[in-house]
Enzyme design. Structure first.
Site: not given
Length: 221
Positions: A72-74
């Site tokens: 759930f990281c950019g």
């Protein structure tokens, strides 16, 4: 009047750009230290499903790209790019190994059993399945960091002078050689010694190009 105005402005702009380049706190890539004692073959990890303990000795003779990952990281879009890198560099005996970690912005919150489902249906989604080995979620910094990352970090300079905002970093103690964020990468040579380390925002295509350049250089030596 116009020349008097633009002269100082252009000089100030030039000095600002020069200062920005001179004080750049990060590098896209750094070379690891030579003559480091030990190799990654002394370490291992459990596969994501916990079904197998993999001793990294089994990768002897290959190049290994160690990557700390998060769902759930950019930078989660990096996952498909890592698939491409693995597919294109497999003929050159390069293996990508992924290590989920929740220490950066709490961006890998799920259990080991949930990570592949999250990748497939949420991010990146669209049925995505990694074509490289993932290992159990664990720490890459701090008191409980995985020993292989202790070795990798001690073997390579940091890629950035800045560690980041403490409110988004979840480990203690913090050290200068620590990994800065999700998707930092370490290349290990066929002898088990670390070769290069990349800043987490370095594009995967640049990482792949750097690896190919390194492989070409080693062939001619």
């Amino acid at each position: 009047m116009t020349q008097q105005f633009w002269g100082p402005c252009l000089f100030s702009l030039f000095m600002a750009v020069l200062a920005q380049e001179t004080l750049d706190p990060q590098k896209s890539k750094v070379d690891c230290n030579k003559g480091v004692a030990g190799t990654v073959y002394e370490y291992g990890a459990n596969t994501l499903d916990g079904g197998e303990y993999v001793q990294f000795q089994q990768y002897a003779g290959k190049h290994i790209l160690f990557v700390n990952v998060a769902s759930f990281c950019g930078l989660t879009a990096t996952y498909p790019e890592l698939n491409t890198l693995q597919e294109e560099l497999r003929p050159f005996n390069v293996s990508v190994l992924g290590f989920p970690c929740n220490q950066f912005g709490k961006q890998e919150p799920g259990k080991n059993s949930e990570i592949l489902l999250g990748l497939k249906y949420v991010r990146p989604g669209g049925g995505f399945v990694p074509n490289f080995q993932l290992f159990e979620k664990g720490d890459v910094n701090g008191d409980n960091e995985q020993k292989v990352f202790s070795f990798l970090k001690s073997s390579c300079p940091p890629t950035s002078e800045l560690l980041g905002s403490p409110e988004h970093l979840f480990w203690d103690p913090m050290k200068v050689h620590d990994i800065r964020w999700n998707f930092e990468k370490f290349l290990v040579g066929p002898d088990g010694a670390p070769v290069m380390r990349w800043f987490h925002q370095t594009p995967v295509r640049v990482v792949q190009s750097d690896i190919m350049e390194y492989l070409n250089q080693t062939r001619t030596q």
